[in-house]
Design an enzyme around this catalytic site. Structure first.
Site, PDB file in Angstrom:
ATOM      1  N   GLU A  55      -1.647  -8.857   3.609  1.00  0.00           N
ATOM      2  CA  GLU A  55      -1.503  -9.467   5.175  1.00  0.00           C
ATOM      3  C   GLU A  55      -3.036  -9.671   5.666  1.00  0.00           C
ATOM      4  OE1 GLU A  55      -1.103  -6.125   4.126  1.00  0.00           O
ATOM      5  OE2 GLU A  55      -1.298  -4.716   5.649  1.00  0.00           O
ATOM      6  N   HIS A  61      -3.606  -4.816   0.648  1.00  0.00           N
ATOM      7  CA  HIS A  61      -2.848  -5.328   1.562  1.00  0.00           C
ATOM      8  C   HIS A  61      -2.981  -7.166   1.832  1.00  0.00           C
ATOM      9  CE1 HIS A  61      -2.657  -1.597   3.953  1.00  0.00           C
ATOM     10  NE2 HIS A  61      -3.762  -1.203   3.086  1.00  0.00           N
ATOM     11  N   CYS A 113       0.780  -0.993  -0.184  1.00  0.00           N
ATOM     12  CA  CYS A 113       0.074  -0.051   0.113  1.00  0.00           C
ATOM     13  C   CYS A 113       0.948   1.279   0.223  1.00  0.00           C
ATOM     14  CB  CYS A 113      -1.139   0.044   1.193  1.00  0.00           C
ATOM     15  SG  CYS A 113      -2.288   1.074   0.870  1.00  0.00           S
TER      16      CYS A 113
END
Ligand code: GLN
Length: 537
Positions: free
Chosen positions: A505, A503, A377
């Site tokens: 994650e 993202h 990001c």
């Protein structure tokens, strides 16, 4: 429908989220259909506008909900996607009740906490239970019993218990057992007080989770049972363990599953641990790499919770250990020496100008020194800015987020963001399809032409500059489904430099880690080996 309510007492920060997640993990891996929700008694509408420094990471769901980081733990432990409704706040409850009052829906009556607010709370809880069509819904109540803010929620849960059939709401209370003196004597008094407080509200707990350093003694168990009226089998010791992934096992060994099934009068089931090999890998990670996370919230590591977890998932599935080196991006402006000591660099997301120049330097260091790199990001945007300045020669290139008058606005506001002034829930949020271009590193990582990943941003690569970047060797290997928004970048001729606008994650799961985090670790290991070979005589 069965409900398990988890409250906390004595002090905050006892790991209620981990206990809720672990309980959901045991139940769902015993063949039950389970979901989990979090009540946050604060007035904010959602976590989206909260500072990660105070509250930890803002977690993003598939549907674009910006929620408490505990929802991330639930998703990882349940291995299931949740929705925005699974996180309720005082702000959401009140705004709905006030909206209805303005519509005249209460027919002239005085609108009060009881019954109007409590009814709205129960309606929301039941709605989650129905939409999820789960057999068991876990409800974690944030804060500590006795907080003014959580009172209406506890009252609503008391009423829920009264209204639902017998034995379909089970209350768990998480407390602390201090161990004092040189012999570490276990003290049960704070637990007794805290349970009294809960009883004063009209809630009798059915399970008590006792947080403590070591094992709960039989003596403490008996004493707590006697004073709280909870059967001994319902007093569960939760000692400190090296990682939350061990908590389900610890709880299961104490017969928690049988106790809950008994209470709900369910058929007994057996817990099958899907993490056996995973935990073994975490325990005995062989080789290990050092990965720098370059951020500005490095004093509160919860701000990068999902990255930390994603690396744990990589270790659990590959056996490669990851030592995270937290680097304050502000400090990198002065010296990048520490970057020379790591095997890989991750520049995560972020907002606001502070720390950005340090992040850009980290990108430059990784690019110029061949250090494996992953940008996420803002990290993706920093890599673009760095390349513009130092490879394309566009001096002063920047994002308009940081310099509204930059001559080279290589990162610019998404067109649909023009004119938006509200901060809450207005970014490009949630899961979006990404098209991965063939014959790229990204394609080799994902092995697929389309993926779906979660987003949270207002800015993007300015389409006007894309041609220049591509000519200069920056390749956009992933784009949105319309082909106009840049999603993944890499550098031609370089296999260990990759960044994503999304993202990754947030969707990382214990047995299915984020692909790019895994790739970074693998590249870091390769890099480390080459470095060590070169260093040896
Ligand atoms: N601040 C940047 C944007 O809004 C990056 C956001 C992020 O890293 N989550 O686009």
């Amino acid at each position: 429908m069965h409900y398990i309510v988890i409250t906390g007492g004595v002090i905050s920060g006892l790991g209620k989220g981990t206990i809720t997640s672990s309980l959901s993990h045991i139940l769902s891996n015993s063949g039950h259909n389970v979901s989990a929700m979090k009540i946050d008694p604060y007035i904010n509408y959602d976590a989206g506008t909260m500072n990660p420094y105070q509250h930890g990471e803002v977690f993003v769901l598939d549907d674009g909900g910006e929620v408490d980081l505990d929802l991330g733990n639930y998703e990882r432990f349940l291995d299931r996607n949740l929705v925005t409704d699974n996180n309720i706040t005082t702000g959401k409850i009140y705004s709905e009740v006030i909206r209805r009052e303005r519509e005249g829906k209460y027919l002239g009556s005085t609108v009060q906490i009881i019954p109007h607010i409590t009814n709205e709370i129960k309606r929301r809880i039941r709605k989650v239970a129905q939409t999820d069509s789960s057999e068991i819904l876990l409800i974690e109540v944030g804060g500590t019993v006795g907080d003014i803010e959580s009172m209406p929620f506890l009252e609503a849960l008391r009423e829920l218990n009264r209204e639902e059939p017998r034995n379909s709401v089970l209350f768990c209370h998480v407390t602390l057992i201090p161990e004092v003196g040189s012999n570490g004597e276990q003290k049960t008094k704070p637990t007794q007080h805290s349970v009294n407080e809960l009883r004063g509200i009209g809630i009798q707990p059915d399970i008590i989770f006792c947080r403590l350093k070591g094992q709960l003694s039989e003596e403490s168990r008996k004493k707590i049972s006697l004073f709280t009226d909870v059967p001994e089998a319902g007093i569960i010791g939760v000692p400190d363990v090296k990682s939350p992934y061990w908590v389900p096992e610890v709880m299961n060994k104490q017969g928690i599953l049988q106790y809950i099934e008994n209470y709900f009068e369910m058929k007994p089931a057996i817990f099958t641990d899907p993490w056996k090999k995973y935990k073994e890998n975490l325990h005995h990670a062989k080789e290990s790499v050092r990965i720098a996370i370059v951020g500005k919230y490095t004093n509160l590591l919860d701000a990068y919770m999902s990255h930390k977890e994603a690396f744990t998932h990589v270790t659990g599935t590959t056996g490669i250990g990851v030592e995270i080196v937290w680097l304050d991006s502000d400090k990198l402006k002065e010296s990048t020496a520490e970057l020379a000591t790591v095997d890989g660099i991750l520049v995560p997301g972020g907002f606001g100008y502070r720390g950005v120049e340090g992040k850009i330097r980290a990108c430059q260091f990784a690019r110029e020194n061949q250090v494996p790199f992953l940008g996420i990001c803002l990290g993706f945007q920093a890599a673009v800015i760095e390349y513009a300045r130092n490879a394309l020669g566009l001096a002063g290139a920047n994002s308009t987020e940081f310099d509204a008058n930059t001559k080279y606005p290589v990162i610019d506001l998404l067109p649909e963001q023009e004119g938006i002034s509200d901060m809450g829930g207005t970014m490009r949020l949630g899961a979006k399809p990404v098209t991965v271009r063939k014959n790229t590193i990204a394609h080799s990582i994902y092995g697929s032409d389309t993926i779906s990943e979660r987003h949270r941003h207002r800015y993007e690569v300015n389409p006007k500059f894309i041609g220049d970047f591509e000519q200069a060797g920056m390749l956009f290997s992933g784009v949105d489904d319309a082909g106009i928004r840049m999603e993944i970048l890499e550098l031609s001729g370089r296999k260990n430099f990759i960044a994503t606008q999304y993202h990754s994650e947030f969707k990382s799961r214990p047995l299915l880690p984020s692909r790019v985090h895994k790739y970074l670790v693998e590249m870091a290991l390769e890099y480390r080996k080459v470095k060590t070979d070169e260093g040896s005589p």
